[in-house]
Motif scaffolding. Structure first.
Motif, PDB file in Angstrom:
ATOM      1  N   GLN A 103      34.593   3.282   9.802  1.00 21.88           N
ATOM      2  CA  GLN A 103      34.016   3.618  10.654  1.00 21.88           C
ATOM      3  C   GLN A 103      32.163   2.988  10.476  1.00 21.88           C
ATOM      4  OE1 GLN A 103      34.884   5.676  12.862  1.00 21.88           O
ATOM      5  NE2 GLN A 103      36.169   5.863  12.397  1.00 21.88           N
ATOM      6  N   LEU A 104      31.470   2.143  10.645  1.00 27.44           N
ATOM      7  CA  LEU A 104      30.767   1.294  10.238  1.00 27.44           C
ATOM      8  C   LEU A 104      29.772   1.705  10.994  1.00 27.44           C
ATOM      9  CD1 LEU A 104      32.855   0.007   8.988  1.00 27.44           C
ATOM     10  CD2 LEU A 104      32.269  -2.571   9.820  1.00 27.44           C
ATOM     11  N   ASN A 105      29.290   2.261  11.952  1.00 23.41           N
ATOM     12  CA  ASN A 105      28.246   2.861  12.007  1.00 23.41           C
ATOM     13  C   ASN A 105      27.221   3.058  11.295  1.00 23.41           C
ATOM     14  OD1 ASN A 105      28.235   2.727  14.861  1.00 23.41           O
ATOM     15  ND2 ASN A 105      29.228   5.008  15.243  1.00 23.41           N
ATOM     16  N   SER A 106      27.902   3.991  10.114  1.00 19.95           N
ATOM     17  CA  SER A 106      26.862   3.771   9.313  1.00 19.95           C
ATOM     18  C   SER A 106      26.019   3.343   7.951  1.00 19.95           C
ATOM     19  CB  SER A 106      27.034   5.945   8.575  1.00 19.95           C
ATOM     20  OG  SER A 106      28.779   5.108   7.527  1.00 19.95           O
ATOM     21  N   ALA A 107      26.652   2.614   7.986  1.00 18.98           N
ATOM     22  CA  ALA A 107      26.915   1.201   7.195  1.00 18.98           C
ATOM     23  C   ALA A 107      26.432  -0.076   7.892  1.00 18.98           C
ATOM     24  CB  ALA A 107      27.703   1.023   6.207  1.00 18.98           C
ATOM     25  N   SER A 108      25.530   0.163   8.680  1.00 21.47           N
ATOM     26  CA  SER A 108      25.012  -1.577   9.502  1.00 21.47           C
ATOM     27  C   SER A 108      24.351  -1.409  10.367  1.00 21.47           C
ATOM     28  CB  SER A 108      26.644  -1.545  10.412  1.00 21.47           C
ATOM     29  OG  SER A 108      27.032  -0.837  11.277  1.00 21.47           O
ATOM     30  N   ILE A 109      23.880  -2.822  10.709  1.00 20.78           N
ATOM     31  CA  ILE A 109      22.823  -2.487  11.956  1.00 20.78           C
ATOM     32  C   ILE A 109      22.953  -3.276  13.222  1.00 20.78           C
ATOM     33  CG2 ILE A 109      20.409  -3.939  12.822  1.00 20.78           C
ATOM     34  CD1 ILE A 109      19.957  -3.006   9.944  1.00 20.78           C
ATOM     35  N   GLY A 110      22.638  -2.694  14.623  1.00 21.32           N
ATOM     36  CA  GLY A 110      23.765  -3.302  15.151  1.00 21.32           C
ATOM     37  C   GLY A 110      22.764  -3.944  16.425  1.00 21.32           C
ATOM     38  N   ILE A 111      23.404  -5.715  16.684  1.00 21.42           N
ATOM     39  CA  ILE A 111      22.520  -6.179  17.813  1.00 21.42           C
ATOM     40  C   ILE A 111      23.418  -6.745  18.999  1.00 21.42           C
ATOM     41  CG2 ILE A 111      21.267  -8.246  17.981  1.00 21.42           C
ATOM     42  CD1 ILE A 111      20.879  -8.497  14.646  1.00 21.42           C
ATOM     43  N   GLU A 112      22.571  -5.796  19.911  1.00 22.98           N
ATOM     44  CA  GLU A 112      23.337  -6.341  21.338  1.00 22.98           C
ATOM     45  C   GLU A 112      22.264  -7.602  21.812  1.00 22.98           C
ATOM     46  OE1 GLU A 112      26.258  -5.220  22.976  1.00 22.98           O
ATOM     47  OE2 GLU A 112      26.516  -3.526  22.533  1.00 22.98           O
ATOM     48  N   ILE A 113      23.392  -8.720  22.938  1.00 20.96           N
ATOM     49  CA  ILE A 113      23.189  -9.498  23.530  1.00 20.96           C
ATOM     50  C   ILE A 113      23.068  -9.753  24.807  1.00 20.96           C
ATOM     51  CG2 ILE A 113      22.499 -11.911  23.035  1.00 20.96           C
ATOM     52  CD1 ILE A 113      23.755 -12.147  21.059  1.00 20.96           C
ATOM     53  N   VAL A 114      22.545  -9.888  25.343  1.00 24.39           N
ATOM     54  CA  VAL A 114      22.199  -9.973  27.079  1.00 24.39           C
ATOM     55  C   VAL A 114      22.829 -10.745  27.427  1.00 24.39           C
ATOM     56  CG1 VAL A 114      21.745  -9.450  29.336  1.00 24.39           C
ATOM     57  CG2 VAL A 114      20.254  -8.225  27.646  1.00 24.39           C
ATOM     58  N   ASN A 115      24.092 -10.794  27.695  1.00 29.53           N
ATOM     59  CA  ASN A 115      25.189 -11.727  28.192  1.00 29.53           C
ATOM     60  C   ASN A 115      26.306 -11.469  29.146  1.00 29.53           C
ATOM     61  OD1 ASN A 115      28.198 -13.239  27.563  1.00 29.53           O
ATOM     62  ND2 ASN A 115      26.923 -14.884  26.225  1.00 29.53           N
ATOM     63  N   PRO A 116      26.795 -11.887  30.786  1.00 28.24           N
ATOM     64  CA  PRO A 116      27.672 -11.321  31.315  1.00 28.24           C
ATOM     65  C   PRO A 116      29.380 -11.545  30.648  1.00 28.24           C
ATOM     66  CG  PRO A 116      27.478 -13.656  31.494  1.00 28.24           C
ATOM     67  CD  PRO A 116      26.564 -13.260  30.234  1.00 28.24           C
TER      68      PRO A 116
END
Length: 289
Positions: A103-116
Motif C-alpha cells: 500500500q505505497l500511497n502512504s510512503a510515496s510521491i506520485g507523479i502523473e505525466i500527460v500521455n495517451p
C-alpha cells in the motif's frame, strides 16, 4: 459598611485574575528533544501516465477519487501542476507492493505525466512516446524531490513495477535510461551484463530462479516454479523497463543476465598493500639484517 473577611478578598482576587488570563490554547509542548530513530515518511517516487489529454487528466485528478502530487503537462513548454502537497497522501498507487512495503500511497510521491498511453492496432499494442521536453522537466523535479527526501535510486519506480498484475504505466516507451544517466535510478552495467550473458546462453536458469531473482529485486511475484500468467506479467514489466526492444514475458538469457547484475552486488576489489622501497646499502658495505 460590612467588610469582607480577608479569605474572601483573596478568593475574589484570584477569580478576577483568572478571568483576566486566557485559558491555554492547547497542550504545553517542549520541542527541544528529537529522537535518533526516525526517517522521512516519503521513501518512494511512483511515475504514471494519464492515458488522457490535459483537460481530462486535470478533471480526473482533481475531482475524482484518484489523485497525485504532481501532474506534468504535455504542452509545448511542459510544466507541473501541484495537486497534493508532499506532506499529504495522494491516492495514486492503489493496491501495490515493493520489497517489504505494501500500500505505497502512504510512503510515496506520485507523479502523473500527460500521455495517451497506448492504442490497440492489428499489429498489436502501440505505446505513445514521451517528448524530450517532458522528461527534461521530470528530471529537474525528481532531483529536487530526491534531495528533499533522500530517495534511493532503486526506489524511483513505475506504477507497473509496484502493481505488475494490473498496470502498464509508464510503459515501454518511458526513457528510464535517461533517468539513469541523470543519476536518478539504478541501472545494470552493460559490461557486467555482457560478461554474464554467455553463461546464461549455455544454460538458462529454471523458472524458480527467475521468480526468486525478481522477488529479490523488489517485485511481488509468485514462487511456484511455474511460468504462470502472473509470472509472465512480472517478466513483461521487468523487460519493458530494462530491455525495451523485446518484452514478451519469456525468460531468456539476456533477461537472466540483466536480472543477475541488478541483484548481485558489485564486487569490491582488494587494494594491494603499498610496498615501500627498501634502502640500499652504500657501495662497498654489507647489508644489515
Amino acid at each position: 459598611m460590612k467588610l469582607l473577611p480577608l479569605a474572601a478578598l483573596s478568593t475574589a482576587a484570584a477569580l478576577l485574575a483568572g478571568c483576566a488570563t486566557a485559558p491555554p490554547a492547547g497542550p504545553r509542548i517542549d520541542t527541544t528533544l528529537s529522537a535518533r530513530s526516525q526517517s522521512d515518511r516519503i521513501k518512494y517516487i511512483i511515475i504514471h501516465y494519464t492515458v488522457s489529454d490535459l483537460p481530462r487528466s486535470i478533471k480526473i485528478l482533481t475531482q475524482q477519487e484518484v489523485s497525485a502530487h504532481y501532474l506534468l503537462t504535455d504542452t509545448e513548454q511542459p510544466f507541473f501542476y501541484t495537486l497534493v502537497d508532499e506532506s499529504r497522501q495522494a491516492n495514486h498507487a492503489g493496491l501495490s507492493s515493493w520489497k517489504i512495503y505494501n500500500q505505497l500511497n502512504s510512503a510515496s510521491i506520485g507523479i502523473e505525466i500527460v500521455n495517451p498511453g497506448f492504442v490497440e492496432t492489428p499489429q498489436g499494442r502501440v505505446y505513445a512516446p514521451f517528448p524530450p521536453a517532458q522528461i527534461d522537466q521530470l528530471i529537474l523535479l525528481l532531483k529536487q524531490i530526491v534531495a528533499r527526501h533522500d530517495i534511493k535510486p532503486e526506489n524511483i519506480l513505475g506504477h507497473n513495477d509496484i502493481a505488475p498484475q494490473r498496470k502498464q504505466d509508464p510503459g515501454p516507451m518511458f526513457p528510464w535510461k535517461r533517468l539513469a544517466d541523470a543519476g536518478l535510478v539504478a541501472w545494470p552495467e552493460a559490461s557486467r551484463v555482457a560478461a554474464r550473458l554467455p553463461l546464461f546462453q549455455q544454460q538458462l536458469p529454471d523458472v524458480a530462479w527467475f521468480q526468486r531473482k525478481l522477488a529479490q529485486h523488489g517485485y511481488a511475484v509468485p514462487q511456484t516454479g511455474e511460468l504462470d500468467q502472473a509470472t509472465r506479467n512480472v517478466m513483461v514489466v521487468f523487460q519493458s523497463k530494462y530491455r525495451q526492444s523485446l518484452y514478451d514475458g519469456v525468460p531468456d538469457a539476456e533477461s537472466a543476465a540483466i536480472l543477475d547484475v541488478l541483484t548481485s552486488p558489485v564486487p569490491v576489489m582488494a587494494i594491494p598493500p603499498t610496498v615501500m622501497p627498501q634502502p640500499q646499502p652504500a657501495p662497498g658495505t654489507l647489508p644489515t639484517e
